[in-house]
Design an enzyme around this catalytic site. Structure first.
Site, PDB file in Angstrom:
ATOM      1  N   SER A 221       0.879  -1.175   0.000  1.00  0.00           N
ATOM      2  CA  SER A 221       0.000   0.000   0.000  1.00  0.00           C
ATOM      3  C   SER A 221       0.918   1.227   0.000  1.00  0.00           C
ATOM      4  O   SER A 221       2.133   1.093   0.119  1.00  0.00           O
ATOM      5  CB  SER A 221      -0.945   0.001   1.196  1.00  0.00           C
ATOM      6  OG  SER A 221      -0.236   0.339   2.357  1.00  0.00           O
TER       7      SER A 221
ATOM      8  N   VAL B 250       0.759   4.144   1.985  1.00  0.00           N
ATOM      9  CA  VAL B 250       1.068   4.903   3.196  1.00  0.00           C
ATOM     10  C   VAL B 250       1.955   4.052   4.100  1.00  0.00           C
ATOM     11  O   VAL B 250       2.934   4.517   4.676  1.00  0.00           O
ATOM     12  CB  VAL B 250      -0.213   5.312   3.942  1.00  0.00           C
ATOM     13  CG1 VAL B 250       0.144   6.030   5.241  1.00  0.00           C
ATOM     14  CG2 VAL B 250      -1.051   6.237   3.071  1.00  0.00           C
ATOM     15  N   CYS B 251       1.592   2.749   4.171  1.00  0.00           N
ATOM     16  CA  CYS B 251       2.311   1.847   5.070  1.00  0.00           C
ATOM     17  C   CYS B 251       3.821   1.798   4.835  1.00  0.00           C
ATOM     18  O   CYS B 251       4.580   1.659   5.794  1.00  0.00           O
ATOM     19  CB  CYS B 251       1.734   0.446   4.982  1.00  0.00           C
ATOM     20  SG  CYS B 251      -0.040   0.399   5.247  1.00  0.00           S
ATOM     21  N   PRO B 252       4.299   1.867   3.580  1.00  0.00           N
ATOM     22  CA  PRO B 252       5.751   1.699   3.414  1.00  0.00           C
ATOM     23  C   PRO B 252       6.554   2.752   4.139  1.00  0.00           C
ATOM     24  O   PRO B 252       7.681   2.491   4.562  1.00  0.00           O
ATOM     25  CB  PRO B 252       5.954   1.779   1.893  1.00  0.00           C
ATOM     26  CG  PRO B 252       4.743   2.415   1.355  1.00  0.00           C
ATOM     27  CD  PRO B 252       3.634   2.028   2.283  1.00  0.00           C
TER      28      PRO B 252
END
Lengths: 183, 248
Positions: A49, A51-53
């Site tokens: 995804s 945002v998660c990285p």
């Protein structure tokens, strides 16, 4: 909507034993197996995804700082181990274990997911060496967490003393007066 | 070779692009004119000149009205679509690219890509905000490029096709009255309308590479069924009121 409640601080952190992708390959990680160490456990919604990285990479960038502080970092999402492996490769390697919390079993125990098929919240927990929950926080899905802040809180907790707002390592702690009151 | 095939497919799409206006104009005009002709024929005591003048007036007024309606509806749609595109542009703005990224990611997953591959596609698209925005608009919001960029010229073209189709459909049932009058003209008028509707259905089937007869029968059943329903309602009102009401 199911009630989602964070576990109480100073209570025993919910134990778990989950398959995980680690730099050394697939392993099973249990909280009990990390007793006597500080554990930083963070849940994120999904692999692959956008945002998660930033968070996953943020914890990777500060990983040595957490290790220096005697803490183990664990990331967790509902994706399987194969997905974690591909995701770690996509991010040029992740130095800490990514737990495969299929069905959100652990996320639900920690109050970080409302159901088995919901995306978990962005929730972070710090467990002390006695297995007690020392820190718990959640933030809205569109906001990435501050990894440096988590490290600061860990270091503050490790002092075992009173720390004022925005305390930083090396700064003075409050000492409890003889009367036992800070007022 | 691939580009040639794409060009052929595109030109075919463009040829068929105005079929909605053409079919709407023809079908509406044929049915409405049959109703008008039948009513005026009856009311004028079989004076074919009155039928012809009424039919021509109906053709001109209908063509202008339908053309204007088509232009206004296309223009209104264009404005609404443009407003939607502007709102979408804010969503994919540089401050929150992840909204578009996550939207395209989910859409590509729904279309069958696995999440890892979808992520890589979106990651590459993200190198160009305009490319990401275009894919977001088409894949997530369902705004095609033609809808978002349709010009006033296209609205005018649609209006002209609608007006001409209506005029063609309206004049056909009137033609018999130039040569005959009374029941003969009326029967021929209805026959021409039926054949024309059947022919339109046949042509649509042939154009779409579908069985033309089935297409013609389906099209005729719906179009003529609607006309028959209107006629039946007219007869029912006549029976109830005791007055002769031109059906259609």
């Amino acid at each position: 909507m199911p009630k989602v409640v964070l576990p109480a601080l100073d209570a025993d952190a919910p134990d778990f034993s989950l398959p995980a992708f680690t730099p050394a390959g697939e392993r099973t990680i249990s909280l009990r197996g990390l007793r006597d160490r500080w554990v930083v456990l963070f849940f994120y919604p999904a692999d692959f995804s956008f945002v998660c990285p930033t968070e996953v990479k943020g914890f990777a960038a500060h990983y040595e700082d957490f290790r220096s502080a005697g803490a183990e970092v664990l990331g967790a999402s509902p994706d399987d181990v194969a997905s974690h492996r591909d995701w770690a490769a996509e991010l040029d390697g992740i130095p800490y274990p990514l737990l495969a919390d299929r069905g959100n079993l652990v996320a639900q125990a920690y109050g970080a997911a409302s159901s088995a098929d919901a995306q978990p919240d962005r929730a972070t927990f710090i467990v002390n060496p006695e297995g007690k929950l020392a820190f718990a926080m959640k933030v809205a899905a569109n906001v990435g967490r501050g990894v440096a802040e988590t490290l600061r809180v860990l270091q503050a907790l490790q002092t075992g003393r009173l720390c004022p707002a925005d305390w930083q390592p090396g700064e003075a702690n409050y000492d409890v007066p003889a009367s036992g009151s800070l007022a | 070779m691939a580009l040639v095939r794409i060009s052929l497919a595109r030109s075919r799409l463009e040829r068929g692009g105005r079929v909605r206006e053409m079919v709407f104009g023809l079908q509406d005009a044929l049915l409405a004119t049959i109703g008008l002709v039948a009513g005026v024929d009856s009311a004028s005591q079989q004076d074919s000149r009155i039928v012809i003048f009424a039919g021509l007036a109906h053709m001109v007024a209908g063509a202008v009205s339908m053309g204007a309606g088509e232009y206004l509806s296309a223009a209104a749609q264009r404005r609404v679509t443009a407003a939607g595109a502007r709102a979408a542009q804010q969503i994919v703005g540089p401050e929150e690219p992840y909204v578009a990224q996550e939207g395209v990611l989910a859409a590509l997953e729904k279309k069958g890509l696995n999440r890892a591959d979808a992520y890589r596609v979106v990651d590459m698209l993200s190198r160009s905000p305009s490319a990401l925005g275009a894919v977001f608009r088409s894949t997530v919001l369902g705004l095609s490029g033609t809808e978002a960029e349709s010009s006033q010229r296209e609205a005018i073209a649609g209006a002209l096709v609608m007006a001409c189709s209506f005029a063609a459909g309206a004049i056909l049932p009137v033609i018999p009255y130039f040569f005959w009058y009374g029941p003969t003209a009326l029967v021929l008028s209805v026959a021409i309308a039926v054949v024309a509707i059947f022919a339109v259905g046949w042509a649509i089937g042939a154009f779409c590479d579908e069985p033309p007869l089935r297409s013609a029968l389906q099209f005729s059943a719906i179009a003529l069924g609607a006309g028959a329903l209107g006629y039946a309602v007219g007869l029912a009102i006549s029976a109830v009121s005791g007055e002769r009401v031109p059906a259609g």
